[in-house]
Scaffold this motif. Structure first.
Motif, PDB file in Angstrom:
ATOM      1  N   SER A   6     -11.875  -9.062 -15.862  1.00 16.18           N
ATOM      2  CA  SER A   6     -11.749  -9.334 -14.720  1.00 16.18           C
ATOM      3  C   SER A   6     -11.979  -7.968 -13.625  1.00 16.18           C
ATOM      4  O   SER A   6     -12.286  -7.075 -13.964  1.00 16.18           O
ATOM      5  CB  SER A   6     -10.320  -9.130 -13.946  1.00 16.18           C
ATOM      6  N   LYS A   7     -12.822  -8.125 -12.642  1.00 15.57           N
ATOM      7  CA  LYS A   7     -13.237  -7.555 -11.685  1.00 15.57           C
ATOM      8  C   LYS A   7     -11.624  -6.763 -10.537  1.00 15.57           C
ATOM      9  O   LYS A   7     -10.715  -7.541 -10.760  1.00 15.57           O
ATOM     10  CB  LYS A   7     -14.703  -8.291 -10.435  1.00 15.57           C
ATOM     11  N   GLU A   8     -12.344  -5.714  -9.720  1.00 16.50           N
ATOM     12  CA  GLU A   8     -11.496  -5.204  -8.742  1.00 16.50           C
ATOM     13  C   GLU A   8     -11.474  -6.180  -8.300  1.00 16.50           C
ATOM     14  O   GLU A   8     -11.609  -7.018  -7.234  1.00 16.50           O
ATOM     15  CB  GLU A   8     -11.366  -3.712  -8.629  1.00 16.50           C
ATOM     16  N   ILE A   9      -9.828  -6.070  -7.722  1.00 12.32           N
ATOM     17  CA  ILE A   9      -8.966  -6.680  -5.867  1.00 12.32           C
ATOM     18  C   ILE A   9      -9.940  -5.592  -5.071  1.00 12.32           C
ATOM     19  O   ILE A   9      -9.835  -4.617  -4.736  1.00 12.32           O
ATOM     20  CB  ILE A   9      -8.360  -7.209  -5.829  1.00 12.32           C
ATOM     21  N   GLU A  10     -10.794  -6.366  -3.432  1.00 12.25           N
ATOM     22  CA  GLU A  10     -11.306  -5.787  -2.750  1.00 12.25           C
ATOM     23  C   GLU A  10     -10.632  -4.994  -2.158  1.00 12.25           C
ATOM     24  O   GLU A  10     -10.870  -3.343  -1.303  1.00 12.25           O
ATOM     25  CB  GLU A  10     -12.644  -6.237  -2.298  1.00 12.25           C
ATOM     26  N   ILE A  11      -9.619  -5.869  -1.624  1.00 14.14           N
ATOM     27  CA  ILE A  11      -8.255  -4.988  -0.446  1.00 14.14           C
ATOM     28  C   ILE A  11      -7.780  -3.758  -0.736  1.00 14.14           C
ATOM     29  O   ILE A  11      -7.206  -2.728  -0.220  1.00 14.14           O
ATOM     30  CB  ILE A  11      -7.542  -5.765  -0.061  1.00 14.14           C
ATOM     31  N   PHE A  12      -7.860  -3.288  -2.420  1.00 18.58           N
ATOM     32  CA  PHE A  12      -7.542  -2.185  -2.970  1.00 18.58           C
ATOM     33  C   PHE A  12      -8.741  -1.100  -2.454  1.00 18.58           C
ATOM     34  O   PHE A  12      -7.716   0.099  -3.236  1.00 18.58           O
ATOM     35  CB  PHE A  12      -6.370  -2.305  -3.931  1.00 18.58           C
ATOM     36  N   GLY A  13      -9.712  -1.259  -3.075  1.00 19.71           N
ATOM     37  CA  GLY A  13     -10.201  -0.467  -3.351  1.00 19.71           C
ATOM     38  C   GLY A  13     -11.062  -0.086  -1.589  1.00 19.71           C
ATOM     39  O   GLY A  13     -10.254  -0.016  -0.953  1.00 19.71           O
ATOM     40  N   ALA A  14     -11.651   1.908  -2.463  1.00 20.06           N
ATOM     41  CA  ALA A  14     -12.383   2.852  -1.078  1.00 20.06           C
ATOM     42  C   ALA A  14     -13.238   1.968  -0.451  1.00 20.06           C
ATOM     43  O   ALA A  14     -14.458   2.052  -0.750  1.00 20.06           O
ATOM     44  CB  ALA A  14     -11.752   4.417  -2.110  1.00 20.06           C
ATOM     45  N   ILE A  35       1.048  -1.593  -0.227  1.00 17.64           N
ATOM     46  CA  ILE A  35      -0.536   0.360   0.302  1.00 17.64           C
ATOM     47  C   ILE A  35       0.566   0.964  -0.279  1.00 17.64           C
ATOM     48  O   ILE A  35       1.442   1.284   0.735  1.00 17.64           O
ATOM     49  CB  ILE A  35      -0.727  -0.170   1.956  1.00 17.64           C
ATOM     50  N   SER A  36       0.797   1.776  -1.557  1.00 19.73           N
ATOM     51  CA  SER A  36       2.181   3.259  -1.337  1.00 19.73           C
ATOM     52  C   SER A  36       1.633   3.848  -2.512  1.00 19.73           C
ATOM     53  O   SER A  36      -0.057   3.293  -3.220  1.00 19.73           O
ATOM     54  CB  SER A  36       3.060   2.707  -1.853  1.00 19.73           C
ATOM     55  N   GLU A  37       1.996   4.748  -2.633  1.00 21.02           N
ATOM     56  CA  GLU A  37       1.405   6.128  -3.345  1.00 21.02           C
ATOM     57  C   GLU A  37       1.351   5.477  -5.035  1.00 21.02           C
ATOM     58  O   GLU A  37       0.012   6.025  -5.339  1.00 21.02           O
ATOM     59  CB  GLU A  37       1.648   7.244  -2.817  1.00 21.02           C
ATOM     60  N   LYS A  38       2.337   5.079  -5.170  1.00 22.41           N
ATOM     61  CA  LYS A  38       2.460   4.444  -6.571  1.00 22.41           C
ATOM     62  C   LYS A  38       1.663   3.400  -6.587  1.00 22.41           C
ATOM     63  O   LYS A  38       1.131   3.257  -8.056  1.00 22.41           O
ATOM     64  CB  LYS A  38       4.113   4.235  -6.517  1.00 22.41           C
ATOM     65  N   SER A  39       2.020   1.794  -5.757  1.00 24.83           N
ATOM     66  CA  SER A  39       1.040   1.468  -5.894  1.00 24.83           C
ATOM     67  C   SER A  39      -0.830   1.437  -6.246  1.00 24.83           C
ATOM     68  O   SER A  39      -1.483   0.578  -6.985  1.00 24.83           O
ATOM     69  CB  SER A  39       1.082   0.372  -4.998  1.00 24.83           C
ATOM     70  N   MET A  40      -0.920   2.723  -5.607  1.00 27.38           N
ATOM     71  CA  MET A  40      -2.274   2.595  -5.401  1.00 27.38           C
ATOM     72  C   MET A  40      -2.930   2.979  -6.532  1.00 27.38           C
ATOM     73  O   MET A  40      -4.318   3.138  -6.845  1.00 27.38           O
ATOM     74  CB  MET A  40      -3.082   3.781  -4.477  1.00 27.38           C
ATOM     75  N   GLY A  41      -1.688   3.665  -7.311  1.00 27.93           N
ATOM     76  CA  GLY A  41      -1.569   5.031  -8.815  1.00 27.93           C
ATOM     77  C   GLY A  41      -2.573   3.896  -9.345  1.00 27.93           C
ATOM     78  O   GLY A  41      -2.736   4.236 -10.940  1.00 27.93           O
TER      79      GLY A  41
END
Length: 94
Positions: free
Chosen positions: A86-94, A12-18
């Protein structure tokens, strides 16, 4: 190896979340896992379709506290590209 032994934790970092907008997700993985094992583990855990896996090995860095010198742990990082359908991965969602 079991899927939960291969995938250790998300990054969980700014770059990975982008990169999540492009369906790219970053994980710390087992150092001995190869790309096919990482792909199978992500597909099993999150029930998504993986298109591509990029891996990077990081060596530990030297750290110093006062006169004591030590080393941080080395690790392996994987960037996983999901397919368009594919759907999004939930742990990265807001």
């Amino acid at each position: 190896m079991i899927a939960y032994d291969i995938i250790k934790r998300p990054v969980i970092s700014e770059k990975s979340m982008g990169m999540t907008g492009d369906k790219k997700y970053t994980f710390i993985v087992d150092k001995n896992a190869d790309k096919l094992q990482i792909k199978a583990a992500i597909e099993e855990i999150f029930e998504v379709e993986v298109e591509k896996v990029n891996t990077m090995n990081y060596d530990g860095r030297k750290k110093r506290v006062g006169k004591y010198v030590g080393k941080t742990a080395s690790f392996k990082k994987a960037i996983v590209q999901l397919s368009e359908s594919s759907k999004e991965i939930e742990i990265f969602g807001a």
